[in-house]
Scaffold this motif. Sequence first.
Motif, PDB file in Angstrom:
ATOM      1  N   HIS A 102      39.320  33.627  45.022  1.00  0.00           N
ATOM      2  CA  HIS A 102      38.894  34.511  43.940  1.00  0.00           C
ATOM      3  C   HIS A 102      38.339  33.697  42.778  1.00  0.00           C
ATOM      4  O   HIS A 102      37.297  34.044  42.196  1.00  0.00           O
ATOM      5  CB  HIS A 102      40.071  35.371  43.477  1.00  0.00           C
ATOM      6  CG  HIS A 102      39.701  36.454  42.512  1.00  0.00           C
ATOM      7  ND1 HIS A 102      39.662  36.264  41.151  1.00  0.00           N
ATOM      8  CD2 HIS A 102      39.331  37.755  42.714  1.00  0.00           C
ATOM      9  CE1 HIS A 102      39.310  37.388  40.557  1.00  0.00           C
ATOM     10  NE2 HIS A 102      39.094  38.302  41.478  1.00  0.00           N
ATOM     11  N   ALA A 103      39.004  32.610  42.434  1.00  0.00           N
ATOM     12  CA  ALA A 103      38.540  31.764  41.334  1.00  0.00           C
ATOM     13  C   ALA A 103      37.189  31.133  41.647  1.00  0.00           C
ATOM     14  O   ALA A 103      36.396  30.860  40.739  1.00  0.00           O
ATOM     15  CB  ALA A 103      39.568  30.672  41.052  1.00  0.00           C
ATOM     16  N   ALA A 104      36.908  30.895  42.929  1.00  0.00           N
ATOM     17  CA  ALA A 104      35.617  30.336  43.320  1.00  0.00           C
ATOM     18  C   ALA A 104      34.481  31.331  43.122  1.00  0.00           C
ATOM     19  O   ALA A 104      33.340  30.934  42.862  1.00  0.00           O
ATOM     20  CB  ALA A 104      35.664  29.888  44.781  1.00  0.00           C
ATOM     21  N   HIS A 105      34.778  32.618  43.225  1.00  0.00           N
ATOM     22  CA  HIS A 105      33.734  33.641  43.176  1.00  0.00           C
ATOM     23  C   HIS A 105      33.591  34.318  41.821  1.00  0.00           C
ATOM     24  O   HIS A 105      32.507  34.828  41.498  1.00  0.00           O
ATOM     25  CB  HIS A 105      34.016  34.714  44.236  1.00  0.00           C
ATOM     26  CG  HIS A 105      33.785  34.257  45.639  1.00  0.00           C
ATOM     27  ND1 HIS A 105      34.744  33.572  46.363  1.00  0.00           N
ATOM     28  CD2 HIS A 105      32.698  34.361  46.448  1.00  0.00           C
ATOM     29  CE1 HIS A 105      34.251  33.292  47.564  1.00  0.00           C
ATOM     30  NE2 HIS A 105      33.036  33.757  47.641  1.00  0.00           N
ATOM     31  N   PHE A 106      34.676  34.357  41.030  1.00  0.00           N
ATOM     32  CA  PHE A 106      34.640  35.115  39.782  1.00  0.00           C
ATOM     33  C   PHE A 106      35.250  34.300  38.656  1.00  0.00           C
ATOM     34  O   PHE A 106      36.288  33.655  38.834  1.00  0.00           O
ATOM     35  CB  PHE A 106      35.415  36.426  39.923  1.00  0.00           C
ATOM     36  CG  PHE A 106      34.912  37.309  41.029  1.00  0.00           C
ATOM     37  CD1 PHE A 106      33.707  37.970  40.919  1.00  0.00           C
ATOM     38  CD2 PHE A 106      35.665  37.479  42.191  1.00  0.00           C
ATOM     39  CE1 PHE A 106      33.244  38.798  41.941  1.00  0.00           C
ATOM     40  CE2 PHE A 106      35.212  38.299  43.213  1.00  0.00           C
ATOM     41  CZ  PHE A 106      34.004  38.962  43.084  1.00  0.00           C
ATOM     42  N   SER A 107      34.639  34.397  37.477  1.00  0.00           N
ATOM     43  CA  SER A 107      35.157  33.654  36.328  1.00  0.00           C
ATOM     44  C   SER A 107      36.374  34.323  35.712  1.00  0.00           C
ATOM     45  O   SER A 107      37.224  33.660  35.131  1.00  0.00           O
ATOM     46  CB  SER A 107      34.058  33.508  35.269  1.00  0.00           C
ATOM     47  OG  SER A 107      33.720  34.778  34.720  1.00  0.00           O
ATOM     48  N   GLY A 108      36.443  35.655  35.805  1.00  0.00           N
ATOM     49  CA  GLY A 108      37.577  36.362  35.203  1.00  0.00           C
ATOM     50  C   GLY A 108      37.501  36.460  33.700  1.00  0.00           C
ATOM     51  O   GLY A 108      38.500  36.736  33.032  1.00  0.00           O
ATOM     52  N   ASP A 109      36.295  36.255  33.106  1.00  0.00           N
ATOM     53  CA  ASP A 109      36.166  36.266  31.655  1.00  0.00           C
ATOM     54  C   ASP A 109      36.058  37.668  31.064  1.00  0.00           C
ATOM     55  O   ASP A 109      36.281  37.862  29.876  1.00  0.00           O
ATOM     56  CB  ASP A 109      34.922  35.464  31.239  1.00  0.00           C
ATOM     57  CG  ASP A 109      35.063  33.984  31.586  1.00  0.00           C
ATOM     58  OD1 ASP A 109      36.209  33.522  31.648  1.00  0.00           O
ATOM     59  OD2 ASP A 109      34.029  33.320  31.803  1.00  0.00           O
ATOM     60  N   GLY A 110      35.677  38.649  31.852  1.00  0.00           N
ATOM     61  CA  GLY A 110      35.483  39.999  31.335  1.00  0.00           C
ATOM     62  C   GLY A 110      36.794  40.682  31.005  1.00  0.00           C
ATOM     63  O   GLY A 110      37.879  40.205  31.338  1.00  0.00           O
ATOM     64  N   PRO A 111      36.736  41.838  30.346  1.00  0.00           N
ATOM     65  CA  PRO A 111      37.961  42.544  29.957  1.00  0.00           C
ATOM     66  C   PRO A 111      38.800  42.989  31.133  1.00  0.00           C
ATOM     67  O   PRO A 111      40.014  43.110  31.027  1.00  0.00           O
ATOM     68  CB  PRO A 111      37.436  43.747  29.145  1.00  0.00           C
ATOM     69  CG  PRO A 111      36.006  43.914  29.572  1.00  0.00           C
ATOM     70  CD  PRO A 111      35.524  42.533  29.877  1.00  0.00           C
ATOM     71  N   GLU A 112      38.161  43.272  32.265  1.00  0.00           N
ATOM     72  CA  GLU A 112      38.929  43.661  33.454  1.00  0.00           C
ATOM     73  C   GLU A 112      39.219  42.466  34.355  1.00  0.00           C
ATOM     74  O   GLU A 112      39.779  42.626  35.440  1.00  0.00           O
ATOM     75  CB  GLU A 112      38.158  44.712  34.265  1.00  0.00           C
ATOM     76  CG  GLU A 112      38.048  46.063  33.593  1.00  0.00           C
ATOM     77  CD  GLU A 112      36.877  46.103  32.627  1.00  0.00           C
ATOM     78  OE1 GLU A 112      35.938  45.317  32.827  1.00  0.00           O
ATOM     79  OE2 GLU A 112      36.919  46.898  31.679  1.00  0.00           O
ATOM     80  N   GLY A 113      38.814  41.283  33.940  1.00  0.00           N
ATOM     81  CA  GLY A 113      38.984  40.111  34.791  1.00  0.00           C
ATOM     82  C   GLY A 113      37.808  39.980  35.731  1.00  0.00           C
ATOM     83  O   GLY A 113      36.713  40.494  35.470  1.00  0.00           O
ATOM     84  N   GLY A 114      38.006  39.290  36.828  1.00  0.00           N
ATOM     85  CA  GLY A 114      36.931  39.090  37.793  1.00  0.00           C
ATOM     86  C   GLY A 114      36.765  40.299  38.693  1.00  0.00           C
ATOM     87  O   GLY A 114      37.423  41.320  38.533  1.00  0.00           O
ATOM     88  N   GLY A 115      35.870  40.163  39.651  1.00  0.00           N
ATOM     89  CA  GLY A 115      35.643  41.237  40.597  1.00  0.00           C
ATOM     90  C   GLY A 115      36.696  41.262  41.680  1.00  0.00           C
ATOM     91  O   GLY A 115      37.773  40.670  41.552  1.00  0.00           O
ATOM     92  N   THR A 116      36.375  41.944  42.768  1.00  0.00           N
ATOM     93  CA  THR A 116      37.299  42.077  43.895  1.00  0.00           C
ATOM     94  C   THR A 116      36.792  41.239  45.062  1.00  0.00           C
ATOM     95  O   THR A 116      35.628  41.357  45.453  1.00  0.00           O
ATOM     96  CB  THR A 116      37.411  43.551  44.317  1.00  0.00           C
ATOM     97  OG1 THR A 116      38.066  44.275  43.265  1.00  0.00           O
ATOM     98  CG2 THR A 116      38.230  43.695  45.594  1.00  0.00           C
ATOM     99  N   LEU A 117      37.658  40.405  45.567  1.00  0.00           N
ATOM    100  CA  LEU A 117      37.349  39.589  46.739  1.00  0.00           C
ATOM    101  C   LEU A 117      37.876  40.288  47.981  1.00  0.00           C
ATOM    102  O   LEU A 117      39.037  40.688  48.030  1.00  0.00           O
ATOM    103  CB  LEU A 117      38.015  38.220  46.602  1.00  0.00           C
ATOM    104  CG  LEU A 117      37.792  37.261  47.771  1.00  0.00           C
ATOM    105  CD1 LEU A 117      36.399  36.653  47.700  1.00  0.00           C
ATOM    106  CD2 LEU A 117      38.845  36.149  47.771  1.00  0.00           C
ATOM    107  N   ARG A 129      42.018  40.201  40.478  1.00  0.00           N
ATOM    108  CA  ARG A 129      42.892  39.558  39.488  1.00  0.00           C
ATOM    109  C   ARG A 129      42.360  39.904  38.095  1.00  0.00           C
ATOM    110  O   ARG A 129      41.205  39.620  37.778  1.00  0.00           O
ATOM    111  CB  ARG A 129      42.911  38.046  39.703  1.00  0.00           C
ATOM    112  CG  ARG A 129      44.021  37.325  38.972  1.00  0.00           C
ATOM    113  CD  ARG A 129      44.028  35.838  39.337  1.00  0.00           C
ATOM    114  NE  ARG A 129      45.152  35.160  38.746  1.00  0.00           N
ATOM    115  CZ  ARG A 129      46.325  34.986  39.335  1.00  0.00           C
ATOM    116  NH1 ARG A 129      46.497  35.441  40.560  1.00  0.00           N
ATOM    117  NH2 ARG A 129      47.318  34.366  38.735  1.00  0.00           N
ATOM    118  N   THR A 130      43.195  40.532  37.283  1.00  0.00           N
ATOM    119  CA  THR A 130      42.783  40.935  35.952  1.00  0.00           C
ATOM    120  C   THR A 130      42.739  39.733  35.016  1.00  0.00           C
ATOM    121  O   THR A 130      43.220  38.633  35.343  1.00  0.00           O
ATOM    122  CB  THR A 130      43.735  41.983  35.364  1.00  0.00           C
ATOM    123  OG1 THR A 130      45.003  41.350  35.081  1.00  0.00           O
ATOM    124  CG2 THR A 130      43.961  43.133  36.347  1.00  0.00           C
ATOM    125  N   ALA A 131      42.174  39.949  33.830  1.00  0.00           N
ATOM    126  CA  ALA A 131      42.115  38.876  32.836  1.00  0.00           C
ATOM    127  C   ALA A 131      43.514  38.409  32.439  1.00  0.00           C
ATOM    128  O   ALA A 131      43.703  37.253  32.053  1.00  0.00           O
ATOM    129  CB  ALA A 131      41.338  39.347  31.610  1.00  0.00           C
TER     130      ALA A 131
END
Length: 294
Positions: A102-117, A129-131
């Motif tokens: 998940h960390a490889a695909h999404f930064s998680g910087d947005g208010p909802e965190g990253g996307g869905t793997l 994974r939420t922010a």
Amino acid sequence: MILCLDLGASSSKWALFVQGEMTASGSSAPLSGHLYTPQARQRMADGLAEIRAAVATRPSAVVVGLAGLQTDFVPLIVEMLSGIFQLPQTALHVTDDLHLAHAAHFSGDGPEGGGTLVYAGTGSMAYHRTAAGEVIRAGGHGFLVDDAGGAFWQGRQGLKAVLRQADRGDGGGLLASRLYEVIGSRHWPDIRAYVYGGVYGEGRAALARLAPAVYAAAVGGDADAQAIQRRAGEELARLARAVLDRSGGHELALCGGSFNPLVRAAFYTHFGEHDVTFAPTVSPLLGGLALAPA
């Protein structure tokens, strides 16, 4: 220098990053986070030592994503890593393989965190994974319960179809020939030994190794194999939809060796053009750059 390890039930991979660039990589024996027995813990220690021997230089930090990780065993794994790589525990980070991917695909910087793997390897899971670090997931219940769409499931569905053909006195078509080629025989005693002959867990890997043969038969036009590929895509889309509905997200990434082109195509049919956006698939090993200790 950051060394990232992606340890799984089917294979283990590693990559060394120097200033963010991959400079070396390799693979080694499968490893699992199920460290309940002394034998399993010894296999983990031996596997880590094998990887250390393959890495030419000592890294400054090590990040591990481990399939089936049980949090109770994290201190033990950290201790192993510290001794084998001669690093302080502050230079080590141990997490599960889904967090790494998940960390490889999404930064998680947005208010909802990253996307869905959506991960389809030996097993299957959708993971968000939420922010704040909260995990929302669907699937991942293991091969004895579900794991629909993954390699084990695909291999089992293929072999089940072939054996039912044999029960009817049908010699089978392309799917049967592809599976028997991998197994090395079409006779039940040999098939039984292939599936049940190893210790607990080896049967899972044996059936997962049949998944590429099911795909090859589907490409060759076998109707049963094609139906299995469509169903795999449907099952994985179901996991994705469950997590998207709960998280309120709209971005997906697909990861794992079981997402062959036919499974991907079946997956995509369940999402409208403006329903979600898809992030490019990248190596889970890149997650080590995001999770490495500062």
